[in-house]
Design a protein around this motif. Structure first.
Motif, mmCIF file in Angstrom:
data_model
loop_
_atom_site.group_PDB
_atom_site.id
_atom_site.type_symbol
_atom_site.label_atom_id
_atom_site.label_comp_id
_atom_site.label_asym_id
_atom_site.label_seq_id
_atom_site.Cartn_x
_atom_site.Cartn_y
_atom_site.Cartn_z
ATOM 1 N N PHE A 1 42.818 34.631 40.775
ATOM 2 C CA PHE A 1 41.738 35.351 40.084
ATOM 3 C C PHE A 1 41.391 34.645 38.770
ATOM 4 C CE2 PHE A 1 40.082 38.350 37.029
ATOM 5 C CZ PHE A 1 39.124 39.058 37.752
ATOM 6 N N SER B 1 37.977 32.720 37.531
ATOM 7 C CA SER B 1 37.316 33.169 36.292
ATOM 8 C C SER B 1 37.278 32.072 35.239
ATOM 9 C CB SER B 1 38.040 34.404 35.735
ATOM 10 O OG SER B 1 38.029 35.468 36.672
ATOM 11 N N LEU C 1 45.844 43.159 36.669
ATOM 12 C CA LEU C 1 44.579 42.468 36.900
ATOM 13 C C LEU C 1 44.030 42.700 38.308
ATOM 14 C CD1 LEU C 1 42.689 40.350 35.517
ATOM 15 C CD2 LEU C 1 44.057 38.591 36.617
ATOM 16 N N ILE C 2 44.898 42.673 39.290
ATOM 17 C CA ILE C 2 44.456 42.774 40.686
ATOM 18 C C ILE C 2 44.172 44.230 41.064
ATOM 19 C CG2 ILE C 2 45.058 42.224 43.073
ATOM 20 C CD1 ILE C 2 44.635 39.810 41.179
ATOM 21 N N THR D 1 39.300 40.962 31.233
ATOM 22 C CA THR D 1 39.789 39.585 31.268
ATOM 23 C C THR D 1 38.638 38.597 31.442
ATOM 24 O OG1 THR D 1 41.903 40.314 32.188
ATOM 25 C CG2 THR D 1 41.325 37.988 32.461
ATOM 26 N N GLN D 2 37.748 38.891 32.380
ATOM 27 C CA GLN D 2 36.602 38.004 32.598
ATOM 28 C C GLN D 2 35.704 37.951 31.357
ATOM 29 O OE1 GLN D 2 35.133 39.882 36.204
ATOM 30 N NE2 GLN D 2 35.749 38.086 37.427
ATOM 31 N N GLN E 1 47.223 36.706 40.870
ATOM 32 C CA GLN E 1 46.759 36.659 39.489
ATOM 33 C C GLN E 1 46.244 35.263 39.145
ATOM 34 O OE1 GLN E 1 50.360 37.813 37.526
ATOM 35 N NE2 GLN E 1 49.903 40.032 37.605
ATOM 36 N N ASP F 1 40.811 46.140 33.891
ATOM 37 C CA ASP F 1 41.528 45.001 33.338
ATOM 38 C C ASP F 1 40.882 43.688 33.772
ATOM 39 O OD1 ASP F 1 43.304 46.522 31.946
ATOM 40 O OD2 ASP F 1 44.921 46.383 33.423
ATOM 41 N N ALA F 2 40.426 43.650 35.033
ATOM 42 C CA ALA F 2 39.767 42.436 35.530
ATOM 43 C C ALA F 2 38.488 42.162 34.745
ATOM 44 C CB ALA F 2 39.460 42.577 37.023
#
Length: 700
Positions: A667, A671, A630-631, A640-641, A664, A636-637
């Protein structure tokens, strides 16, 4: 034969009821208009009937328990029985018919080789020829009786002169004329060898020569020819006939046309080695061809390739269109594959929609690829049957050998393993067999056997991983995770044994145990005033789609006493891929029970977006594969959002799995993720440790 004023009375002396029923049925097909058939079912009753004659004709079976029908015929002759007797037998002995007629029988019929018309004719002739005998009495009638019986016999009879050169024929009966097409005048004085035509080198001919040289009987089967040139199989018995001084003066030959029996035997032999539907070699003949192929490969230092072909999507054709259409497809597939291989290659059908191709003489193993590609293209062409247009593909497994193998059929097993690998790679392709594949399958078999042992005693454990509210930091539930501690191999990962259990159906009892155990544990926590929220249980698609799944959930709740809202079921998107409409219906039924529903591993499948709005679920769980990077990975970020935003618009909670770092968690918090689950907060723990963990969190 004029119809008698009273019914013709017939007696069958026969100890087998099935044979009595068969004779009765044949008599109904005969041309005898008015008769009564009685039955004596033992030798003793037959003997009594002959001693007290009240019938017009006697049909006598050769085998009557331990006794012989010939003894009844002999007894009848000794007591001057005027009525005719016909011997029935199921055995072919050289002189049985001659013995019966010599003793006084009118005819000898072989069971299974006469029909109703022939039986009626034999009875009619016997009765007609008996009347003059009765008038003249029985003195000096043995020879005349024998003559008439020979003429009435269904079997062809020929008598040759043993005292003259070349054994000329001196007598043939009407059956001989019927079988061969030659009249008596055309054969008298000739040696019977003229029936052989040009086939004078048959094995049976030498046996006849030896028998004549030794003046002994012979039984042979010869291929003979009728007058019109057509061939027939002659089942021939030859026996010497001595005079009162023991000098052989004649030879008698009894022949029977067994062409139909030979044809039937040939069909049986063919069907024993070939598939009835397609005409291809079956497993039995395939084994022989494989052995030959291995011998060729060893002798000429060549490669042998074996391919196992399994059709993709064939079962729905049988299920929806019927087996008649399925059979047409199989026949067409067989023809197409036969067109793509060499004359020396073997194409066989193992059964169902599985075929095998053996390529026994390859210069290079890679040459098998060209054949596999041709087969795949040919099979994939559309199939047209009237208005039906069908599409079928094939998965092919290939294995190679230099022929040096102790059990050639093992090559079929290797090709089978490779074929399943082709299925797993999307079907409509081919895969090679490798030793690694064999090890993998062997490991799966071992796991399957070990699983079965553990299922017997339910030697499993449940560990629980708490789920944390992202805003308050409180524990709001936990997920039940299955663990298998093998007594010898230690902890076995669910990633290894769960797929095996799903393939074998073993997942059903395991999944049921998990469900029952999780409900019981959460009830225990409730009774100890340690409520933390629902327990989440992962449900296999195999178990979920069972007809009684909703009932098993209700039973688990009832048995444990757990309120429905304290149980949450997690399903994956694979459930929707199998049967989306049924899956949605089942989810609604579960929702009516009051249990929570979560969609697990969200984002890894392909069907969820189209059905998500119709699913009565409460949560989606973002797969850990997106959280892991994710980071570091902006994609991937973004995914996920996007999942969190979409879920919130659908009024669904979002659970993030695999949260292991503060970065993680930060973040995900920004979100607006609702629930965290991962090692950052707690590792999965046995149930014995869960209560202590929950009380500690409550105190904090």
């Amino acid at each position: 034969m004029s119809q008698p004023a009273r019914p013709l009375r017939l007696l069958l002396i026969e100890d087998d009821e099935d044979d009595f029923l068969a004779v009765r049925s044949l008599l109904r097909e005969s041309e005898i208009p008015n008769y009564v058939l009685d039955w004596a079912n033992s030798y003793e009753r037959g003997l009594n009937a002959i001693d007290n004659p009240s019938h017009d004709l006697y049909l006598i079976d050769y085998r009557l328990g331990d006794e012989s029908g010939l003894d009844l015929i002999r007894h009848a002759a000794d007591h001057n029985l005027a009525q005719p007797l016909i011997l029935l037998s199921s055995v072919q002995e050289v002189d049985l018919g001659v013995q019966a007629i010599t003793l006084g029988a009118s005819d000898h019929l072989l069971k299974g080789e006469f029909d109703g018309r022939q039986l009626g004719r034999s009875i009619r002739y016997a009765l007609e020829r008996t009347r003059p005998c009765r008038a003249r009495g029985r003195s000096n009638t043995r020879a005349a009786l024998l003559q008439r019986c020979l003429e009435a016999s269904y079997n062809g009879v020929m008598i040759a002169d043993a005292q003259s050169d070349d054994y000329p024929i001196i007598y043939v009966n009407p059956a001989f004329e019927r079988i061969t097409g030659y009249s008596a005048s055309e054969v008298l004085g000739r040696n019977v060898r003229f029936l052989q035509g040009r086939q004078t080198q048959q094995p049976g001919i030498e046996a006849i020569r030896r028998a004549l040289a030794r003046q002994r009987e012979a039984h042979v089967v010869l291929r003979n020819f009728r007058k019109d040139g057509s061939a027939f199989w002659n089942d021939l018995y030859i026996a010497p006939v001595p005079d009162e001084h023991g000098v052989v003066t004649h030879y008698i030959g009894v022949q029977n046309d067994i062409s139909e029996r030979k044809r039937f035997e040939s069909e049986l032999a063919y069907n024993a080695s070939h598939d009835v539907l397609t005409g291809l070699p079956n497993r039995s003949l395939l084994e022989d061809r494989l052995q030959q192929g291995c011998q060729i490969a060893r002798r000429y230092v060549r490669e042998l390739a074996v391919m196992l072909i399994d059709l993709d999507g064939f079962k729905p054709i049988n299920d929806t269109l019927g087996h008649a259409v399925g059979d047409k497809v199989l026949v067409e597939v067989a023809q197409r594959m036969a067109d793509e291989i060499r004359p020396g290659d073997t194409l066989a059908r193992l059964g169902g929609d599985e075929f095998v191709v053996v390529l026994p003489d390859l210069a290079h193993g890679e040459d098998a690829l060209l054949v596999a590609e041709r087969l795949i293209r040919s099979i994939a062409r559309p199939y047209h049957f009237n208005e039906l247009h069908l599409h079928v593909t094939a998965s092919i497994g290939i294995t190679l050998s230099d022929g040096d193998i102790e059990q050639p059929m093992k090559l079929i097993q290797e090709a089978d393993l490779a074929m399943y690998q082709a299925k797993q790679h999307g079907r409509n392709n081919y895969q090679w067999y490798t030793e690694h594949l064999n090890q993998e399958v062997s490991e799966r078999m071992t796991l399957r056997n070990e699983l079965q042992k553990s299922i017997g005693s339910m030697n499993f454990e449940l560990h629980y991983q708490p789920q944390i509210d992202a805003r308050r930091g409180a524990v709001i539930g936990s997920e039940a995770l299955l663990r298998w501690m093998h007594p010898e191999r230690g902890l076995i990962s669910p990633l290894r044994f769960i797929p095996v259990a799903e393939d074998t159906g073993q997942i059903i009892p395991i999944s049921q145990w998990v469900l029952d155990t999780a409900c019981r544990h959460n009830r225990d926590l409730l009774d100890r005033n340690c409520v933390h929220g629902p327990i989440s249980v992962n449900i296999s698609a195999v178990h979920f789609l069972r007809d009684n799944f909703v009932a098993t959930v209700q039973r688990a709740l009832d048995n444990s006493g757990l309120p429905a809202h304290l149980l949450e079921l997690e399903i994956t998107e694979s459930v929707l891929l199998k049967d989306a409409e049924r899956a949605i219906r089942l989810l609604h039924e579960l929702k009516e029970l009051g249990v929570g529903l979560a969609l697990d591993d969200f984002g890894t499948g392909y069907s969820s977006l189209s059905y998500l709005k119709d699913l009565p679920i409460d949560k989606v769980k973002i797969d850990r594969s997106f959280i892991e990077d994710l980071i570091r990975d902006p994609r991937d970020a973004a995914i996920t959002q996007g999942i969190i935003s979409m879920a919130h618009h659908l009024e669904l909670q979002v659970v993030a799995e695999g949260v292991e770092t503060l970065e993680q968690a930060d973040f995900l918090s920004r979100s607006q993720c609702d629930v965290f689950q991962g090692h950052l907060y707690a590792r999965p723990m046995p149930f014995a440790e869960l209560e202590a963990y929950l009380r500690q969190r409550q105190s904090v």
